[in-house]
Structure formats: C-alpha cells, structure tokens
Design a protein around this motif. Structure first.
Motif, PDB file in Angstrom:
ATOM      1  N   VAL A  20      87.893  33.797  27.279  1.00  0.00           N
ATOM      2  CA  VAL A  20      86.842  33.862  26.260  1.00  0.00           C
ATOM      3  C   VAL A  20      85.504  33.396  26.844  1.00  0.00           C
ATOM      4  O   VAL A  20      84.463  33.995  26.565  1.00  0.00           O
ATOM      5  N   ALA A  21      85.515  32.350  27.658  1.00  0.00           N
ATOM      6  CA  ALA A  21      84.278  31.857  28.274  1.00  0.00           C
ATOM      7  C   ALA A  21      83.638  32.931  29.150  1.00  0.00           C
ATOM      8  O   ALA A  21      82.421  33.134  29.109  1.00  0.00           O
ATOM      9  N   GLY A  56      85.135  23.512  28.780  1.00  0.00           N
ATOM     10  CA  GLY A  56      86.396  23.678  29.511  1.00  0.00           C
ATOM     11  C   GLY A  56      86.927  22.364  30.040  1.00  0.00           C
ATOM     12  O   GLY A  56      88.127  22.076  29.942  1.00  0.00           O
ATOM     13  N   ILE A  57      86.040  21.535  30.584  1.00  0.00           N
ATOM     14  CA  ILE A  57      86.459  20.223  31.080  1.00  0.00           C
ATOM     15  C   ILE A  57      86.965  19.360  29.926  1.00  0.00           C
ATOM     16  O   ILE A  57      87.978  18.668  30.045  1.00  0.00           O
ATOM     17  N   GLY A  58      86.273  19.417  28.797  1.00  0.00           N
ATOM     18  CA  GLY A  58      86.717  18.656  27.623  1.00  0.00           C
ATOM     19  C   GLY A  58      88.080  19.104  27.133  1.00  0.00           C
ATOM     20  O   GLY A  58      88.935  18.280  26.793  1.00  0.00           O
ATOM     21  N   ILE A  59      88.309  20.410  27.109  1.00  0.00           N
ATOM     22  CA  ILE A  59      89.612  20.927  26.695  1.00  0.00           C
ATOM     23  C   ILE A  59      90.687  20.501  27.686  1.00  0.00           C
ATOM     24  O   ILE A  59      91.788  20.101  27.290  1.00  0.00           O
ATOM     25  N   ALA A  78      87.109  19.322  17.701  1.00  0.00           N
ATOM     26  CA  ALA A  78      85.860  18.558  17.734  1.00  0.00           C
ATOM     27  C   ALA A  78      84.982  18.996  18.896  1.00  0.00           C
ATOM     28  O   ALA A  78      83.755  19.112  18.754  1.00  0.00           O
ATOM     29  N   ILE A  79      85.585  19.251  20.049  1.00  0.00           N
ATOM     30  CA  ILE A  79      84.834  19.726  21.215  1.00  0.00           C
ATOM     31  C   ILE A  79      84.189  21.072  20.903  1.00  0.00           C
ATOM     32  O   ILE A  79      83.006  21.291  21.195  1.00  0.00           O
ATOM     33  N   LEU A  80      84.940  21.975  20.300  1.00  0.00           N
ATOM     34  CA  LEU A  80      84.403  23.294  19.957  1.00  0.00           C
ATOM     35  C   LEU A  80      83.308  23.194  18.895  1.00  0.00           C
ATOM     36  O   LEU A  80      82.304  23.913  18.965  1.00  0.00           O
ATOM     37  N   ALA A  81      83.474  22.311  17.920  1.00  0.00           N
ATOM     38  CA  ALA A  81      82.451  22.134  16.887  1.00  0.00           C
ATOM     39  C   ALA A  81      81.159  21.595  17.502  1.00  0.00           C
ATOM     40  O   ALA A  81      80.059  22.057  17.160  1.00  0.00           O
ATOM     41  N   LEU A  82      81.273  20.634  18.406  1.00  0.00           N
ATOM     42  CA  LEU A  82      80.092  20.097  19.081  1.00  0.00           C
ATOM     43  C   LEU A  82      79.408  21.177  19.917  1.00  0.00           C
ATOM     44  O   LEU A  82      78.178  21.283  19.923  1.00  0.00           O
ATOM     45  N   PHE A  83      80.196  21.993  20.605  1.00  0.00           N
ATOM     46  CA  PHE A  83      79.636  23.102  21.378  1.00  0.00           C
ATOM     47  C   PHE A  83      78.849  24.041  20.471  1.00  0.00           C
ATOM     48  O   PHE A  83      77.724  24.440  20.792  1.00  0.00           O
TER      49      PHE A  83
END
Length: 96
Positions: A20-21, A56-59, A78-83
């Motif tokens: 996806v990235a 990606g690093i966060g995931i 939460a990581i995706l929401a912040l992104f």
C-alpha cells in the motif's frame, strides 16, 4: 515474543503495508502524467516517502512488541490515525 502462529499474520500485515505504501507513492506520479491538477515536486515525494517510512517503522515496532493482539491493533490504528492527521495538515492546513 511472537508465537509461531502470530508470525504469518505479522508477515501478512507487513506485506500489505509496504504494498500500500508503494502504491500511495505511485498514484501521484501516475496522476501527474494524466492531469495537471496533481503537481508534486521532489520534496513532496520525499516528505510522503519519509512519512510512510515512519509509519512502517511504527507498525514494525507494534508488531514486534510483547503486546496482546488487541493492543497491537490499537497501536497500529493510533499510528495510522496520526499519519492521516499529519497528512491532512500538510495537504490542506487543518490547523491554520
């Protein structure tokens, strides 16, 4: 520590994320060839690439953490929401 049953799920999440990235970075490049409405410069691609790398690093960190499945999914959410928040701010200036 990840159990043997959790490793395939984590690998699937990693493969989905990086695919996806790559598509997210590819879409504006293709759109720029089709329409003049999309006008990204090298800095835009670098910024988005950096943001996607940080996500990606966060995931990866969430998947490797010794958390339960629910906690991992909450962390990834939460990581995706912040992104998405940072992306929207950079795109249209939500907080201006």
């Amino acid at each position: 520590m990840m159990t043997a049953l959790a490793a395939p799920a984590a690998n699937r999440i990693r493969a989905i994320y990086w695919t996806v990235a790559a598509l997210v970075l590819l879409l504006p490049a293709i759109a720029m060839q089709v329409t003049a409405d999309v006008n990204w410069g090298p800095g835009d691609f670098a910024m988005m690439g950096g943001l996607l790398a940080l996500v990606g690093i966060g995931i990866e960190m969430a998947l490797r953490a010794t958390l339960g499945t629910r906690a991992r999914m909450i962390a990834i959410g939460a990581i995706l929401a912040l992104f998405l928040l940072v992306w929207a701010e950079l795109a249209v200036g939500l907080f201006d």
